[in-house]
Design an enzyme around this catalytic site. Structure first.
Site, mmCIF file in Angstrom:
data_model
loop_
_atom_site.group_PDB
_atom_site.id
_atom_site.type_symbol
_atom_site.label_atom_id
_atom_site.label_comp_id
_atom_site.label_asym_id
_atom_site.label_seq_id
_atom_site.Cartn_x
_atom_site.Cartn_y
_atom_site.Cartn_z
ATOM 1 N N HIS A 95 0.586 -0.753 0.343
ATOM 2 C CA HIS A 95 -0.019 0.632 0.553
ATOM 3 C C HIS A 95 0.893 1.197 -0.432
ATOM 4 O O HIS A 95 1.871 1.609 1.611
ATOM 5 C CB HIS A 95 -1.018 -0.377 0.894
ATOM 6 N N TYR B 24 -11.331 7.804 -0.441
ATOM 7 C CA TYR B 24 -11.309 8.365 0.524
ATOM 8 C C TYR B 24 -12.214 9.607 -0.065
ATOM 9 O O TYR B 24 -11.627 10.118 -0.767
ATOM 10 C CB TYR B 24 -10.379 9.109 2.066
ATOM 11 N N TYR C 77 0.612 9.640 7.326
ATOM 12 C CA TYR C 77 -0.229 8.161 7.004
ATOM 13 C C TYR C 77 0.773 7.326 7.283
ATOM 14 O O TYR C 77 0.405 5.939 7.695
ATOM 15 C CB TYR C 77 -1.219 8.828 5.782
HETATM 16 C C1 PHB Z 1 -10.365 -0.720 6.441
HETATM 17 O O1 PHB Z 1 -9.706 -1.455 5.410
HETATM 18 O O2 PHB Z 1 -11.023 -1.258 7.535
HETATM 19 C C2 PHB Z 1 -9.777 0.915 6.418
HETATM 20 C C3 PHB Z 1 -8.974 1.594 5.859
HETATM 21 C C4 PHB Z 1 -8.775 2.611 5.991
HETATM 22 C C5 PHB Z 1 -9.032 3.133 7.253
HETATM 23 C C6 PHB Z 1 -9.590 2.714 7.937
HETATM 24 C C7 PHB Z 1 -10.292 1.505 7.724
HETATM 25 O O3 PHB Z 1 -8.796 4.710 6.649
#
Ligand code: PHB
Ligand code: APR
Length: 410
Positions: A91, A219, A403
């Site tokens: 990722h 997002y 992050y």
């Molecule tokens: C998830 O894959 O569950 C996930 C990924 C990113 C986030 C929150 C949850 O910010």
């Protein structure tokens, strides 16, 4: 020392009570407790894990799935990287879209040189359980009425019931890894702890589906609310949408979920989402919570037992791991005769990282969700912040650094 398990039956203290002895009693067999027990074992320190739920229940819980670069390294360093490297998805950042605007990508690899991993907590828990069991580790599940005693003395102990029988563990330290509803935090005197809390006026409706995920995590900030496209493996997708706290699962048949999810993405992304029957659906409230300090005498808290973050940014599991890194290092140094410098600084050191992630998760939540009492000013400011984030290289770099995860302190 018996690094394999650490159980010694040393007789009874009261009628019918079975007494065991170990160095570290670990309360809670979630990711924090299991990882701590695993690392202590590698370093020759005995522990026993006490878990109130059944192994089957713990193994099937579905939670977040994005590992910071530091968590990835930690798992590899302690011999738990093999399946993650095989089945996880590297990722290198996440995309953000907001209504009416194109997609931009926070490139964590470019700005930090570090690589993250999408690998679900369910798989991590399986790996941890397998490692503890292979090493003969002691995990006592389905225990009831756990109580902590003698925390300020040199010899604390834990009492509990298993299969209706009273049992007791004598130990040197207790690690409270028992999550948000655990018994460890409430065992600290209320007058000595300070709680910081924020409750958000919405929840996340999450689904899992056996469909190929989008290439990247995306997002979305949209007038209808937040959405997130995530993944577990090439045939397992995880999606979330912001929902009302009054919503019930029954209100969200699959068809309605997919339609709502797609409505929050620009058409080129919505069209790429592969829908199918969902295999899990749940609604979770969002909460920021910190209880300070994380130590009381010989009790040390780690993970959700001490702090919660809203899931935006996926910091919960990563924080549990950084706590465990600090706590295992401190305990190992103690047992190797290196002194208590790390035990004494544990709470302050862990909390520095905790507060960083608290602030980031709160900020990401504010940036991407609609709040019921938002004014037009709030919304325009949010859009301006998204705009600045999308165009500023410095803003990209700052978010990428956070992050991907701040480094652990030495
Ligand atoms: C998830 O894959 O569950 C996930 C990924 C990113 C986030 C929150 C949850 O910010
Ligand atoms: N006695 C023994 N075990 C307990 C008790 C108790 N009184 N109360 C709770 N537990 C157990 C829970 O059943 C659970 O298995 O403690 C465990 C705590 O695990 P988690 O809630 O998963 O918390 P933690 O290990 O800190 O994991 C960190 O990161 O992604 C986030 O919130 C998510 O679970 C995740 C967390």
């Amino acid at each position: 020392m018996d690094p394999g398990g650490g159980v010694g039956y040393s007789g009874s203290r009261s009628i019918g009570e079975r007494v065991m002895r170990t160095q570290v009693a670990v309360i809670g067999g979630g990711p924090a407790g299991l990882l701590l027990s695993h690392i202590l074992h590698l370093e020759g320190v005995e522990s026993i894990v006490l878990e109130s739920r059944s192994k089957a229940h713990v193994m099937k819980r579905i939670r977040a799935g994005v590992l910071e670069a530091g968590s990835v390294k930690l798992l590899r360093d302690v011999g738990l990287g093999e399946r993650m490297d095989r089945e996880g998805h590297v990722h290198d950042g996440a995309a953000i879209v907001w209504a009416g605007h194109g997609r931009f990508f926070i490139d964590t690899r470019k700005y930090t040189g570090k690589r993250m991993m999408a690998y679900g907590q369910t798989a991590i828990t399986e790996d941890l359980y397998a490692a503890r069991e292979a090493a003969g580790g002691e995990i006592l599940d389905e225990v009831d009425d756990v109580e902590l005693h003698g925390l300020t003395g040199a010899s604390p102990h834990v009492t509990f019931e298993r299969e209706g029988r009273p049992e007791r563990i004598d130990c040197d330290f207790i690690a409270g890894c028992d999550g948000k509803h655990g018994v460890s935090r409430p065992s600290m005197p209320a007058g000595l702890t300070k709680v910081y809390e924020k409750v958000y006026p919405f929840g996340w409706l999450g689904v899992m589906s056996e469909t190929p995920p989008l290439e990247d995590l995306v997002y979305a900030s949209h007038p209808r609310g937040f959405a997130l496209a995530s993944q577990r493996n090439p045939m397992l997708s995880r999606y979330y949408i912001q929902c009302s706290l009054d919503d019930r699962i029954e209100d969200w048949p699959d068809e309605r979920f997919w339609e709502e999810l797609k409505s929050r993405y620009p058409s080129e992304i919505a069209d790429a989402i592969v829908t199918g029957p969902t295999i899990e659906k749940s609604i979770a409230p969002l909460r920021s919570f910190v209880s300070e300090p994380m130590r009381y005498g010989r009790l040390f808290l780690a993970g959700d037992a001490a702090h919660l973050v809203p899931p935006t940014g996926a910091k919960g599991l990563n924080l549990a791991f950084s706590d465990v890194f600090y706590l295992s290092r401190a305990l190992v140094e103690h047992y190797k005769g290196g002194g208590d410098r790390y035990l004494d600084s544990y709470s302050d050191m862990a909390l520095r990282r905790v507060w960083h992630c608290e602030r980031l998760s709160w900020w990401m939540t504010n940036l991407m969700h609609r709040f019921p009492d938002d004014t037009e000013f709030d919304q325009r400011s949010r859009e301006n912040e998204l705009e600045f984030l999308s165009m500023s290289d410095h803003a990209h770099a700052a978010l990428a650094e956070q992050y991907a995860g701040l480094p652990y302190e030495s």
